[in-house]
Scaffold this motif. Structure first.
Motif, PDB file in Angstrom:
ATOM      1  N   LEU A 157     -71.218   1.357   8.274  1.00 46.53           N
ATOM      2  CA  LEU A 157     -71.451   0.265   7.333  1.00 46.53           C
ATOM      3  C   LEU A 157     -72.458   0.657   6.247  1.00 46.53           C
ATOM      4  O   LEU A 157     -72.241   0.409   5.049  1.00 46.53           O
ATOM      5  CB  LEU A 157     -71.950  -0.967   8.086  1.00 46.53           C
ATOM      6  N   LEU A 158     -73.572   1.274   6.648  1.00 47.18           N
ATOM      7  CA  LEU A 158     -74.625   1.609   5.690  1.00 47.18           C
ATOM      8  C   LEU A 158     -74.168   2.650   4.666  1.00 47.18           C
ATOM      9  O   LEU A 158     -74.445   2.519   3.467  1.00 47.18           O
ATOM     10  CB  LEU A 158     -75.862   2.113   6.446  1.00 47.18           C
ATOM     11  N   LEU A 159     -73.479   3.684   5.138  1.00 42.51           N
ATOM     12  CA  LEU A 159     -73.030   4.732   4.221  1.00 42.51           C
ATOM     13  C   LEU A 159     -71.944   4.214   3.278  1.00 42.51           C
ATOM     14  O   LEU A 159     -71.911   4.581   2.094  1.00 42.51           O
ATOM     15  CB  LEU A 159     -72.516   5.932   5.015  1.00 42.51           C
ATOM     16  N   SER A 160     -71.063   3.376   3.807  1.00 41.85           N
ATOM     17  CA  SER A 160     -70.037   2.781   2.947  1.00 41.85           C
ATOM     18  C   SER A 160     -70.677   1.954   1.839  1.00 41.85           C
ATOM     19  O   SER A 160     -70.251   1.994   0.677  1.00 41.85           O
ATOM     20  CB  SER A 160     -69.104   1.902   3.772  1.00 41.85           C
ATOM     21  N   SER A 161     -71.718   1.213   2.203  1.00 41.30           N
ATOM     22  CA  SER A 161     -72.410   0.386   1.225  1.00 41.30           C
ATOM     23  C   SER A 161     -73.173   1.247   0.214  1.00 41.30           C
ATOM     24  O   SER A 161     -73.142   0.984  -0.995  1.00 41.30           O
ATOM     25  CB  SER A 161     -73.379  -0.566   1.943  1.00 41.30           C
ATOM     26  N   PHE A 162     -73.856   2.277   0.694  1.00 37.80           N
ATOM     27  CA  PHE A 162     -74.663   3.126  -0.188  1.00 37.80           C
ATOM     28  C   PHE A 162     -73.791   3.804  -1.247  1.00 37.80           C
ATOM     29  O   PHE A 162     -74.166   3.868  -2.424  1.00 37.80           O
ATOM     30  CB  PHE A 162     -75.401   4.191   0.627  1.00 37.80           C
ATOM     31  N   TRP A 163     -72.623   4.314  -0.838  1.00 43.66           N
ATOM     32  CA  TRP A 163     -71.752   5.025  -1.768  1.00 43.66           C
ATOM     33  C   TRP A 163     -70.756   4.092  -2.455  1.00 43.66           C
ATOM     34  O   TRP A 163     -69.979   4.550  -3.295  1.00 43.66           O
ATOM     35  CB  TRP A 163     -71.017   6.153  -1.053  1.00 43.66           C
ATOM     36  N   ALA A 164     -70.783   2.801  -2.079  1.00 43.38           N
ATOM     37  CA  ALA A 164     -69.934   1.781  -2.710  1.00 43.38           C
ATOM     38  C   ALA A 164     -68.474   2.213  -2.773  1.00 43.38           C
ATOM     39  O   ALA A 164     -67.853   2.283  -3.841  1.00 43.38           O
ATOM     40  CB  ALA A 164     -70.460   1.468  -4.117  1.00 43.38           C
ATOM     41  N   ILE A 165     -67.896   2.473  -1.611  1.00 45.62           N
ATOM     42  CA  ILE A 165     -66.555   3.057  -1.576  1.00 45.62           C
ATOM     43  C   ILE A 165     -65.438   2.011  -1.528  1.00 45.62           C
ATOM     44  O   ILE A 165     -64.265   2.355  -1.536  1.00 45.62           O
ATOM     45  CB  ILE A 165     -66.399   4.013  -0.380  1.00 45.62           C
ATOM     46  N   GLY A 166     -65.767   0.733  -1.432  1.00 48.01           N
ATOM     47  CA  GLY A 166     -64.726  -0.285  -1.432  1.00 48.01           C
ATOM     48  C   GLY A 166     -64.374  -0.760  -0.038  1.00 48.01           C
ATOM     49  O   GLY A 166     -64.691  -0.110   0.974  1.00 48.01           O
ATOM     50  N   THR A 167     -63.685  -1.886   0.026  1.00 46.53           N
ATOM     51  CA  THR A 167     -63.395  -2.532   1.303  1.00 46.53           C
ATOM     52  C   THR A 167     -62.467  -1.704   2.179  1.00 46.53           C
ATOM     53  O   THR A 167     -62.705  -1.536   3.390  1.00 46.53           O
ATOM     54  CB  THR A 167     -62.759  -3.918   1.067  1.00 46.53           C
ATOM     55  N   THR A 168     -61.392  -1.167   1.600  1.00 46.45           N
ATOM     56  CA  THR A 168     -60.417  -0.413   2.397  1.00 46.45           C
ATOM     57  C   THR A 168     -61.055   0.814   3.036  1.00 46.45           C
ATOM     58  O   THR A 168     -60.896   1.069   4.236  1.00 46.45           O
ATOM     59  CB  THR A 168     -59.226   0.017   1.522  1.00 46.45           C
ATOM     60  N   GLY A 169     -61.790   1.581   2.235  1.00 43.37           N
ATOM     61  CA  GLY A 169     -62.459   2.771   2.755  1.00 43.37           C
ATOM     62  C   GLY A 169     -63.503   2.417   3.793  1.00 43.37           C
ATOM     63  O   GLY A 169     -63.642   3.104   4.815  1.00 43.37           O
ATOM     64  N   SER A 170     -64.257   1.351   3.553  1.00 41.23           N
ATOM     65  CA  SER A 170     -65.295   0.925   4.493  1.00 41.23           C
ATOM     66  C   SER A 170     -64.692   0.541   5.846  1.00 41.23           C
ATOM     67  O   SER A 170     -65.197   0.926   6.899  1.00 41.23           O
ATOM     68  CB  SER A 170     -66.064  -0.268   3.925  1.00 41.23           C
ATOM     69  N   MET A 171     -63.598  -0.210   5.817  1.00 38.57           N
ATOM     70  CA  MET A 171     -62.961  -0.636   7.059  1.00 38.57           C
ATOM     71  C   MET A 171     -62.352   0.543   7.817  1.00 38.57           C
ATOM     72  O   MET A 171     -62.397   0.598   9.044  1.00 38.57           O
ATOM     73  CB  MET A 171     -61.890  -1.686   6.758  1.00 38.57           C
ATOM     74  N   ALA A 172     -61.809   1.501   7.070  1.00 36.38           N
ATOM     75  CA  ALA A 172     -61.234   2.687   7.714  1.00 36.38           C
ATOM     76  C   ALA A 172     -62.317   3.502   8.415  1.00 36.38           C
ATOM     77  O   ALA A 172     -62.142   3.946   9.559  1.00 36.38           O
ATOM     78  CB  ALA A 172     -60.504   3.542   6.682  1.00 36.38           C
ATOM     79  N   LEU A 173     -63.452   3.690   7.735  1.00 36.84           N
ATOM     80  CA  LEU A 173     -64.553   4.449   8.334  1.00 36.84           C
ATOM     81  C   LEU A 173     -65.119   3.706   9.539  1.00 36.84           C
ATOM     82  O   LEU A 173     -65.414   4.319  10.580  1.00 36.84           O
ATOM     83  CB  LEU A 173     -65.653   4.683   7.301  1.00 36.84           C
ATOM     84  N   LEU A 174     -65.276   2.396   9.424  1.00 38.94           N
ATOM     85  CA  LEU A 174     -65.788   1.592  10.528  1.00 38.94           C
ATOM     86  C   LEU A 174     -64.831   1.646  11.719  1.00 38.94           C
ATOM     87  O   LEU A 174     -65.279   1.764  12.874  1.00 38.94           O
ATOM     88  CB  LEU A 174     -65.984   0.143  10.082  1.00 38.94           C
ATOM     89  N   ALA A 175     -63.540   1.588  11.466  1.00 35.42           N
ATOM     90  CA  ALA A 175     -62.558   1.641  12.551  1.00 35.42           C
ATOM     91  C   ALA A 175     -62.617   2.991  13.273  1.00 35.42           C
ATOM     92  O   ALA A 175     -62.571   3.051  14.516  1.00 35.42           O
ATOM     93  CB  ALA A 175     -61.156   1.400  11.994  1.00 35.42           C
ATOM     94  N   LEU A 176     -62.752   4.057  12.511  1.00 31.68           N
ATOM     95  CA  LEU A 176     -62.844   5.380  13.125  1.00 31.68           C
ATOM     96  C   LEU A 176     -64.117   5.510  13.951  1.00 31.68           C
ATOM     97  O   LEU A 176     -64.097   6.027  15.072  1.00 31.68           O
ATOM     98  CB  LEU A 176     -62.809   6.461  12.036  1.00 31.68           C
ATOM     99  N   GLY A 177     -65.233   5.016  13.410  1.00 27.22           N
ATOM    100  CA  GLY A 177     -66.485   5.028  14.166  1.00 27.22           C
ATOM    101  C   GLY A 177     -66.394   4.206  15.435  1.00 27.22           C
ATOM    102  O   GLY A 177     -66.929   4.585  16.482  1.00 27.22           O
ATOM    103  N   ALA A 178     -65.689   3.078  15.379  1.00 25.37           N
ATOM    104  CA  ALA A 178     -65.521   2.222  16.549  1.00 25.37           C
ATOM    105  C   ALA A 178     -64.700   2.920  17.623  1.00 25.37           C
ATOM    106  O   ALA A 178     -65.009   2.822  18.821  1.00 25.37           O
ATOM    107  CB  ALA A 178     -64.859   0.909  16.150  1.00 25.37           C
ATOM    108  N   VAL A 179     -63.662   3.638  17.216  1.00 32.21           N
ATOM    109  CA  VAL A 179     -62.842   4.376  18.183  1.00 32.21           C
ATOM    110  C   VAL A 179     -63.677   5.435  18.905  1.00 32.21           C
ATOM    111  O   VAL A 179     -63.621   5.575  20.128  1.00 32.21           O
ATOM    112  CB  VAL A 179     -61.634   5.030  17.482  1.00 32.21           C
ATOM    113  N   VAL A 180     -64.460   6.176  18.128  1.00 30.88           N
ATOM    114  CA  VAL A 180     -65.323   7.197  18.733  1.00 30.88           C
ATOM    115  C   VAL A 180     -66.328   6.538  19.688  1.00 30.88           C
ATOM    116  O   VAL A 180     -66.555   7.015  20.802  1.00 30.88           O
ATOM    117  CB  VAL A 180     -66.073   8.000  17.655  1.00 30.88           C
TER     118      VAL A 180
END
Length: 286
Positions: A224-247
């Motif tokens: 969440l923090l890195l997605s916000s810092f780099w302002a990558i957008g909702t789709t990218g943020s959710m994809a990264l969060l989903a991958l982190g959740a799986v791990v």
């Protein structure tokens, strides 16, 4: 005679590859992805030079570590050069000394800044192995962070057209260091048996339950923090969060050595994804 020389050369190359094999997915590829994300317009020559520099320093770190960890590797990775008998401990230590001298020398030829980065990495490797910080859970994480960010700084310097680290690069390196410090224990979960046999007290051994739940929290928080810092957008943020959740879910729910090893590989994918966020932001992808 000719084929004998070729066989000897190939044997040396293969041994060097075995020394570094486990870290291609955890250091070599992620570091190159990180540097390329920050300096995406560098030429082919610079990228090849960057690959060579990262690999040479990776070889230094692995030879140094494995020269002192033969017994541990005999349990966890018996195919490595020392436990498999391809090289002796004495030969590995001589190679380590050669690399410790040649890595900074090669780096200083390029620039003073790169030479300084190389010296920091050599010092970090020495402290990690010779001062036994590898056997301390907090000390190991600090050394991992210093090692990783020096790899990133060196690779980025080699790709930077201006030859210096930009403000974005410095921010990215600082964030990457903090991310790695709070999540790198994922590499220790598959090796609990070997680490315990070697007397190494890693974070998962010291706090088996807490270390897993902290890892989950860190993965989700950094996503969440890195997605916000780099302002990558909702789709990218959710994809990264989903991958982190799986791990994270795998880390808590699947705890066999084989499952932990698979989780660590998936963590490498997540880590590379975080390293590519500057490129993602620059590209303007939603």
């Amino acid at each position: 005679m000719f084929f004998s020389v070729l066989s000897s050369i190939w044997s040396c190359i293969y041994t060097a590859l075995l020394f570094t094999w486990t870290d291609y997915k955890t250091i070599f590829v992620p570091v190159l992805a990180f540097a390329s994300g920050l300096e995406p317009h560098s030429n082919t020559t610079s990228f090849a030079r960057c690959c060579a520099w990262v690999w040479l320093h990776l070889l230094l770190c692995n030879v140094s570590n494995q020269a002192l960890g033969k017994d541990e590797d005999a349990l966890n990775r018996p195919w490595r050069p020392l436990p498999s008998g391809r090289v002796s401990v004495e030969q590995a230590r001589r190679l380590r000394m050669l690399l410790a001298a040649s890595c900074p020398a090669v780096s200083f030829i390029h620039s003073g800044a790169l030479g300084a980065v190389s010296l920091i990495l050599v010092l970090t490797t020495f402290v990690y192995d010779e001062c036994k910080l590898s056997k301390h859970p907090l000390g190991k994480n600090f050394c991992n962070v210093f090692g990783y960010v020096t790899f990133q700084a060196g690779a980025t310097l080699l790709l930077a057209r201006a030859g210096v680290l930009s403000a974005d690069a410095l921010s990215a390196i600082a964030l990457a260091g903090a991310t790695i410090f709070t999540t790198i224990q994922l590499q220790d979960f598959p090796d609990i048996v070997g680490d315990a046999a070697a007397g190494r007290v890693t974070f998962p051994i010291y706090a088996p339950e807490f270390s897993r739940w902290l890892t989950v929290s860190a993965l989700l928080s950094w996503s969440l923090l890195l997605s916000s810092f780099w302002a990558i957008g909702t789709t990218g943020s959710m994809a990264l969060l989903a991958l982190g959740a799986v791990v994270g879910v795998r880390c808590v729910c699947l705890r066999s050595p084989a499952a932990d090893a698979a989780t660590y590989r998936l963590y490498g994918v997540w880590l590379v994804a975080t390293f590519l966020l500057p490129w993602h932001a620059r590209a303007g992808v939603a």
